[in-house]
Design an enzyme around this catalytic site. Structure first.
Site, PDB file in Angstrom:
ATOM      1  N   HIS A  49     138.490  73.165 103.049  1.00  4.11           N
ATOM      2  CA  HIS A  49     139.405  72.283 102.318  1.00  4.11           C
ATOM      3  C   HIS A  49     138.660  71.051 101.807  1.00  4.11           C
ATOM      4  O   HIS A  49     138.823  70.648 100.652  1.00  4.11           O
ATOM      5  CB  HIS A  49     140.571  71.885 103.225  1.00  4.11           C
ATOM      6  CG  HIS A  49     141.616  71.081 102.545  1.00  4.11           C
ATOM      7  ND1 HIS A  49     141.783  69.737 102.771  1.00  4.11           N
ATOM      8  CD2 HIS A  49     142.560  71.426 101.630  1.00  4.11           C
ATOM      9  CE1 HIS A  49     142.779  69.289 102.036  1.00  4.11           C
ATOM     10  NE2 HIS A  49     143.269  70.296 101.332  1.00  4.11           N
ATOM     11  N   ASP A  69     144.988  73.024  98.772  1.00  2.00           N
ATOM     12  CA  ASP A  69     145.926  72.767  99.868  1.00  2.00           C
ATOM     13  C   ASP A  69     146.595  74.050 100.352  1.00  2.00           C
ATOM     14  O   ASP A  69     146.767  74.259 101.556  1.00  2.00           O
ATOM     15  CB  ASP A  69     146.984  71.752  99.435  1.00  2.00           C
ATOM     16  CG  ASP A  69     146.439  70.339  99.305  1.00  2.00           C
ATOM     17  OD1 ASP A  69     145.248  70.116  99.612  1.00  2.00           O
ATOM     18  OD2 ASP A  69     147.201  69.452  98.885  1.00  2.00           O
TER      19      ASP A  69
END
Length: 155
Positions: free
Chosen positions: A75, A119
């Site tokens: 991420h 996300d």
């Protein structure tokens, strides 16, 4: 005008000047939290991911401690790629939906779609990765050093 009114007006002006100097808050963290809750069906609070391993939370270094921590490193790397594309991930708001099967990103501009994809991928990764309580709030100075730094410390 009464002196008390002038004092109140002055206090408001000073407060506004101070507020203008505050950097923008990471607005999309609220959306990221909602994606996480949708993906894991509310089984684990988002706060549990904010200080986990070497990469979940602010910053990151060293080798991820487990699969969940690797989700966070991926991420972070994705947000880095978003930045290279001219996006500002922490303040980029996007459209998404929480459907019975899984969360999905909605329509938007290039940055909105890219950040939402970062996300979404992380949220789905969190949902399928085991959570090890021993990796919450670890001593990152001891457990998250890069190999080069760790070797220098032992010499």
């Amino acid at each position: 005008m009464y002196p008390a009114h002038l004092l109140v007006l002055l206090a408001v002006c000073v407060s506004l000047l101070g507020a203008s100097a505050i950097s923008p808050r990471p607005l999309n963290l609220i959306q990221f939290s909602q994606l996480i809750q949708c993906a894991n069906k509310g089984k684990r609070p988002t706060l549990h991911y904010m200080d986990y391993g070497c990469y979940c939370g602010k910053g990151g270094s060293g080798t991820p401690v487990d699969a969940l921590d690797r989700c966070c490193k991926t991420h972070d790397d994705c947000y880095g790629q978003a930045g290279k594309k001219g996006c500002i991930p922490f303040v980029t708001l996007y459209n998404f939906g929480c459907f019975p099967g899984a969360p999905q990103c909605g329509k938007g501009n290039t940055c909105q779609r890219f950040v939402c994809a970062c996300d979404l991928k992380a949220a789905l990764c969190f949902a399928k990765s085991p959570y090890n309580n021993n990796n919450y709030n670890i001593d990152t100075k001891k457990k998250c050093q890069t190999l080069i730094y760790a070797r220098l410390q032992t010499q």
